[in-house]
Write an enzyme that holds these catalytic residues in place. Sequence first.
Site, PDB file in Angstrom:
ATOM      1  N   ASP A   5       0.439  -5.197  -3.535  1.00 20.90           N
ATOM      2  CA  ASP A   5      -0.976  -5.027  -3.349  1.00 20.90           C
ATOM      3  C   ASP A   5      -1.858  -6.109  -4.003  1.00 20.90           C
ATOM      4  O   ASP A   5      -1.341  -6.573  -5.108  1.00 20.90           O
ATOM      5  CB  ASP A   5      -1.613  -3.763  -3.408  1.00 20.90           C
ATOM      6  CG  ASP A   5      -2.941  -3.397  -2.772  1.00 20.90           C
ATOM      7  OD1 ASP A   5      -3.130  -4.186  -2.011  1.00 20.90           O
ATOM      8  OD2 ASP A   5      -3.490  -2.494  -3.251  1.00 20.90           O
ATOM      9  N   GLY A   6      -2.760  -6.618  -3.751  1.00 28.27           N
ATOM     10  CA  GLY A   6      -3.857  -7.566  -4.542  1.00 28.27           C
ATOM     11  C   GLY A   6      -3.875  -8.809  -4.136  1.00 28.27           C
ATOM     12  O   GLY A   6      -4.373  -9.727  -5.045  1.00 28.27           O
TER      13      GLY A   6
ATOM     14  N   ARG B 253      -8.743 -15.187   1.732  1.00 29.00           N
ATOM     15  CA  ARG B 253      -7.656 -14.178   1.368  1.00 29.00           C
ATOM     16  C   ARG B 253      -6.154 -14.630   1.995  1.00 29.00           C
ATOM     17  O   ARG B 253      -5.110 -14.375   1.158  1.00 29.00           O
ATOM     18  CB  ARG B 253      -7.934 -13.024   2.151  1.00 29.00           C
ATOM     19  CG  ARG B 253      -9.213 -12.446   1.719  1.00 29.00           C
ATOM     20  CD  ARG B 253      -9.672 -10.946   2.549  1.00 29.00           C
ATOM     21  NE  ARG B 253      -8.354  -9.984   2.746  1.00 29.00           N
ATOM     22  CZ  ARG B 253      -8.227  -8.997   1.935  1.00 29.00           C
ATOM     23  NH1 ARG B 253      -8.893  -8.868   0.700  1.00 29.00           N
ATOM     24  NH2 ARG B 253      -7.177  -8.228   1.939  1.00 29.00           N
TER      25      ARG B 253
ATOM     26  N   THR C  45       0.884  -0.248   9.646  1.00 24.63           N
ATOM     27  CA  THR C  45       0.070   0.128  10.900  1.00 24.63           C
ATOM     28  C   THR C  45      -1.479   0.098  10.924  1.00 24.63           C
ATOM     29  O   THR C  45      -2.182  -0.101  11.742  1.00 24.63           O
ATOM     30  CB  THR C  45       0.806   1.259  11.204  1.00 24.63           C
ATOM     31  OG1 THR C  45       0.561   2.256  10.457  1.00 24.63           O
ATOM     32  CG2 THR C  45       2.264   1.276  11.889  1.00 24.63           C
TER      33      THR C  45
ATOM     34  N   ASN D 202      -3.043  -2.069   8.929  1.00 23.01           N
ATOM     35  CA  ASN D 202      -3.640  -3.446   8.782  1.00 23.01           C
ATOM     36  C   ASN D 202      -4.237  -4.138   9.911  1.00 23.01           C
ATOM     37  O   ASN D 202      -4.691  -5.175   9.617  1.00 23.01           O
ATOM     38  CB  ASN D 202      -2.618  -4.309   7.984  1.00 23.01           C
ATOM     39  CG  ASN D 202      -2.141  -3.897   6.508  1.00 23.01           C
ATOM     40  OD1 ASN D 202      -0.933  -4.328   6.087  1.00 23.01           O
ATOM     41  ND2 ASN D 202      -3.150  -3.157   5.897  1.00 23.01           N
ATOM     42  N   TRP D 203      -3.865  -3.694  11.375  1.00 24.04           N
ATOM     43  CA  TRP D 203      -4.390  -4.216  12.458  1.00 24.04           C
ATOM     44  C   TRP D 203      -5.868  -4.205  12.325  1.00 24.04           C
ATOM     45  O   TRP D 203      -6.802  -5.020  12.923  1.00 24.04           O
ATOM     46  CB  TRP D 203      -3.913  -3.398  13.663  1.00 24.04           C
ATOM     47  CG  TRP D 203      -2.458  -3.700  13.626  1.00 24.04           C
ATOM     48  CD1 TRP D 203      -1.368  -2.714  13.324  1.00 24.04           C
ATOM     49  CD2 TRP D 203      -1.744  -4.998  13.995  1.00 24.04           C
ATOM     50  NE1 TRP D 203      -0.133  -3.241  13.693  1.00 24.04           N
ATOM     51  CE2 TRP D 203      -0.437  -4.592  14.277  1.00 24.04           C
ATOM     52  CE3 TRP D 203      -2.135  -6.034  14.711  1.00 24.04           C
ATOM     53  CZ2 TRP D 203       0.463  -5.401  14.868  1.00 24.04           C
ATOM     54  CZ3 TRP D 203      -1.266  -7.007  14.916  1.00 24.04           C
ATOM     55  CH2 TRP D 203       0.026  -6.868  15.203  1.00 24.04           C
TER      56      TRP D 203
ATOM     57  N   ARG E 155       3.626   0.173  -7.191  1.00 26.15           N
ATOM     58  CA  ARG E 155       2.555  -0.458  -6.583  1.00 26.15           C
ATOM     59  C   ARG E 155       1.753  -1.095  -7.467  1.00 26.15           C
ATOM     60  O   ARG E 155       1.378  -1.070  -8.554  1.00 26.15           O
ATOM     61  CB  ARG E 155       1.650   0.795  -5.860  1.00 26.15           C
ATOM     62  CG  ARG E 155       0.262   0.191  -5.256  1.00 26.15           C
ATOM     63  CD  ARG E 155      -0.419   1.259  -4.483  1.00 26.15           C
ATOM     64  NE  ARG E 155      -1.462   0.555  -3.686  1.00 26.15           N
ATOM     65  CZ  ARG E 155      -1.963   0.648  -2.491  1.00 26.15           C
ATOM     66  NH1 ARG E 155      -1.428   1.692  -2.146  1.00 26.15           N
ATOM     67  NH2 ARG E 155      -2.608  -0.217  -1.800  1.00 26.15           N
TER      68      ARG E 155
ATOM     69  N   ARG F  49      -2.151   5.152  -5.183  1.00 26.58           N
ATOM     70  CA  ARG F  49      -1.868   5.804  -4.115  1.00 26.58           C
ATOM     71  C   ARG F  49      -0.564   5.228  -3.255  1.00 26.58           C
ATOM     72  O   ARG F  49      -0.595   4.201  -3.587  1.00 26.58           O
ATOM     73  CB  ARG F  49      -3.212   5.854  -3.056  1.00 26.58           C
ATOM     74  CG  ARG F  49      -3.679   4.521  -2.701  1.00 26.58           C
ATOM     75  CD  ARG F  49      -4.854   4.659  -1.643  1.00 26.58           C
ATOM     76  NE  ARG F  49      -5.358   3.259  -1.255  1.00 26.58           N
ATOM     77  CZ  ARG F  49      -6.221   2.596  -1.899  1.00 26.58           C
ATOM     78  NH1 ARG F  49      -6.886   2.992  -3.151  1.00 26.58           N
ATOM     79  NH2 ARG F  49      -6.615   1.352  -1.600  1.00 26.58           N
ATOM     80  N   ILE F  50      -0.181   6.116  -2.208  1.00 23.94           N
ATOM     81  CA  ILE F  50       1.100   5.543  -1.574  1.00 23.94           C
ATOM     82  C   ILE F  50       1.010   4.888  -0.368  1.00 23.94           C
ATOM     83  O   ILE F  50       1.810   4.307   0.187  1.00 23.94           O
ATOM     84  CB  ILE F  50       2.156   6.666  -1.706  1.00 23.94           C
ATOM     85  CG1 ILE F  50       1.634   7.899  -0.666  1.00 23.94           C
ATOM     86  CG2 ILE F  50       2.303   6.924  -2.970  1.00 23.94           C
ATOM     87  CD1 ILE F  50       2.820   8.816  -0.622  1.00 23.94           C
TER      88      ILE F  50
END
Length: 246
Positions: A24-25, A37, A70, A72-73, A192, A198-199
């Site tokens: 992440d990030g 991005r 799933t 990220n769409w 993470r 969070r997971i």
Amino acid sequence: MAGAPQPQVKTVPGCPRHVAIIMDGNGRWATQRGRPRLFGHHAGARRVREIVESCPEIGVGYLTIFAFSTENWKRTQVEVAGLMNLFRRYIIKETKALRESGVCVRFIGDRLQLDDKLIHLMNELEAATENNNRVHLTIALNYGGRDEVARATKRLAADVAAGHLRPEEVDEETLPRYLDTHVLPDPDLVIRTSGEARISNFLLWQSAYSEYEFIDTLWPDFTRDEFTRLCEAYGGRERRFGGVLQ
């Protein structure tokens, strides 16, 4: 590469056998630099190679990375299209190096929503590296933990309906055989990056007893030194799995 000298291995004592990473990030890393991005996603892809290369050096045999969920769409069409193009380019660019360095690549997730060219490249990469065993790299692409359990349950229910499995035979040892990860050990350590705790629907069943590390580092800044440090810290943890150490 066949016959090539292997790097000096300095296995970390108590090193986790299987590490899973929520990378992440990338977007925030790019925004901090005044870039789009996708610039961050490209930087993050380069970081993957460094971490994969470091695994055999410290004793990690299995690495699973969360590339695209799933959920990220829901991102903009521009970002999603850019990510799909990045995945295609990554596979084309890295297949030879992954094969020659002994990395076995697998993909988990629902492939039905992906385009045919990407699916073809994924299949080719898996076939090209299937006999490797130096590092097992699993890439979660269009993956969600709940979706995986739902798909596994449908396959299990179909076997019950067909008479291949009796309902009374279904227990907590049965369902894992239907999961995308059925050939993998459960992750020992889940990392993470980026400061989020969070997971995010990642390996829900498999990580029931995993150790977690939530770190502030943004993924493109995550180095092999920090990876090694986290694996070393894992070696000092006491894992009781609900029991009591004697």
